[in-house]
Write a protein that holds these residues in place. Structure first.
Motif, PDB file in Angstrom:
ATOM      1  N   LEU A  41      63.660 -59.477  12.515  1.00  0.00           N
ATOM      2  CA  LEU A  41      63.989 -60.899  12.655  1.00  0.00           C
ATOM      3  C   LEU A  41      65.436 -61.139  12.260  1.00  0.00           C
ATOM      4  N   PRO A  42      66.095 -62.076  12.941  1.00  0.00           N
ATOM      5  CA  PRO A  42      67.494 -62.353  12.610  1.00  0.00           C
ATOM      6  C   PRO A  42      67.637 -63.014  11.231  1.00  0.00           C
ATOM      7  N   ALA A  43      68.857 -63.042  10.753  1.00  0.00           N
ATOM      8  CA  ALA A  43      69.152 -63.591   9.424  1.00  0.00           C
ATOM      9  C   ALA A  43      68.694 -65.036   9.273  1.00  0.00           C
ATOM     10  N   SER A  44      68.584 -65.775  10.364  1.00  0.00           N
ATOM     11  CA  SER A  44      68.141 -67.168  10.277  1.00  0.00           C
ATOM     12  C   SER A  44      66.710 -67.288   9.741  1.00  0.00           C
ATOM     13  N   PHE A  45      65.980 -66.180   9.711  1.00  0.00           N
ATOM     14  CA  PHE A  45      64.613 -66.174   9.195  1.00  0.00           C
ATOM     15  C   PHE A  45      64.537 -65.727   7.732  1.00  0.00           C
ATOM     16  N   ASP A  46      65.656 -65.333   7.159  1.00  0.00           N
ATOM     17  CA  ASP A  46      65.641 -64.761   5.809  1.00  0.00           C
ATOM     18  C   ASP A  46      64.982 -65.662   4.770  1.00  0.00           C
ATOM     19  N   ALA A  47      65.277 -66.947   4.774  1.00  0.00           N
ATOM     20  CA  ALA A  47      64.703 -67.847   3.762  1.00  0.00           C
ATOM     21  C   ALA A  47      63.181 -67.909   3.886  1.00  0.00           C
ATOM     22  N   GLY A  48      62.688 -67.994   5.110  1.00  0.00           N
ATOM     23  CA  GLY A  48      61.236 -68.027   5.324  1.00  0.00           C
ATOM     24  C   GLY A  48      60.563 -66.727   4.940  1.00  0.00           C
TER      25      GLY A  48
ATOM     26  N   VAL B 259      52.354 -58.711   1.646  1.00  0.00           N
ATOM     27  CA  VAL B 259      53.632 -58.326   1.028  1.00  0.00           C
ATOM     28  C   VAL B 259      54.291 -57.224   1.867  1.00  0.00           C
ATOM     29  N   TRP B 260      53.505 -56.240   2.278  1.00  0.00           N
ATOM     30  CA  TRP B 260      54.027 -55.141   3.087  1.00  0.00           C
ATOM     31  C   TRP B 260      54.538 -55.656   4.440  1.00  0.00           C
ATOM     32  N   VAL B 261      53.766 -56.552   5.057  1.00  0.00           N
ATOM     33  CA  VAL B 261      54.145 -57.104   6.366  1.00  0.00           C
ATOM     34  C   VAL B 261      55.483 -57.835   6.280  1.00  0.00           C
ATOM     35  N   TYR B 262      55.657 -58.645   5.251  1.00  0.00           N
ATOM     36  CA  TYR B 262      56.928 -59.370   5.126  1.00  0.00           C
ATOM     37  C   TYR B 262      58.100 -58.402   5.016  1.00  0.00           C
ATOM     38  N   GLY B 263      57.904 -57.291   4.350  1.00  0.00           N
ATOM     39  CA  GLY B 263      58.961 -56.290   4.293  1.00  0.00           C
ATOM     40  C   GLY B 263      59.244 -55.675   5.652  1.00  0.00           C
TER      41      GLY B 263
ATOM     42  N   GLU C 109      63.601 -73.460  13.257  1.00  0.00           N
ATOM     43  CA  GLU C 109      63.252 -73.979  11.936  1.00  0.00           C
ATOM     44  C   GLU C 109      62.738 -72.853  11.056  1.00  0.00           C
ATOM     45  N   ASP C 110      63.154 -72.874   9.819  1.00  0.00           N
ATOM     46  CA  ASP C 110      62.733 -71.863   8.850  1.00  0.00           C
ATOM     47  C   ASP C 110      61.388 -72.257   8.272  1.00  0.00           C
TER      48      ASP C 110
END
Length: 173
Positions: free
Chosen positions: A59-66, A49-53, A3-4
């Motif tokens: 993380l795989p592409a399935s996590f991109d939206a999150g 913000v830095w951590v998300y970058g 789940e995202d």
């Protein structure tokens, strides 16, 4: 596919050298303890913000939206906090060029753990703002930030399989 956790994330919202602000002071100055707490919360937003970058590389592409939703929310919160500080006549602290994660990020599990840590650190920082101000506008912003970041942390804990998914008192160090 997992789940995202950012699927319904809100789209609104470390010390360093000060950066100039062009925001005119339109509010009374903050009390010193409130100012320190808000600057610390701004630092937590910069770090998030830095951590998300960083974690996006693990993380795989399935996590991109999150990841995108979380990064956007933290950038918006960072920007709003800078405006609040500027409107109070304070100069917002700049982001650090980089941050040192508590553990190396080498895979999906360590990336998820770092996201949880970043969200938890932000909830702790915003709870400290609540503890240090009586200003209604600052309290409202802190309560909203604490709530949104606690929800994101819970979603990431669920994805990572961490139990319990929600701490008894979000924002407690």
């Amino acid at each position: 596919m997992q789940e995202d956790p950012g699927a319904d994330a809100p789209t609104a919202v470390p010390s360093g050298a000060a950066q100039p602000t062009s925001i005119p002071a339109t509010r009374p100055p903050m009390a010193a303890d409130t100012l320190d707490a808000v600057q610390a919360a701004l630092g937590a937003e910069h770090a998030a913000v830095w951590v998300y970058g960083l974690v996006s590389a693990f993380l795989p592409a399935s996590f991109d939206a999150g990841i995108d939703a979380g990064a956007l929310a933290h950038r918006a919160r960072r920007d709003a906090t800078e405006r609040l500080l500027g409107a109070s006549g304070a100069t917002p602290r700049a982001a650090e060029p980089a941050y040192l994660p508590p553990q190396p990020v080498t895979d999906q599990a360590s990336a998820l753990a770092l996201l949880i840590t970043a969200e938890q650190d932000a909830t702790v920082a915003w709870r400290a703002v609540l503890d240090r101000t009586d200003d209604a506008d600052v309290r409202a912003a802190a309560a909203q930030a604490l709530t949104e970041e606690a929800v994101r942390a819970t979603k990431w804990r669920i994805v990572a399989g961490v139990s319990p998914a929600t701490p008894s008192f979000p924002g407690r160090p």
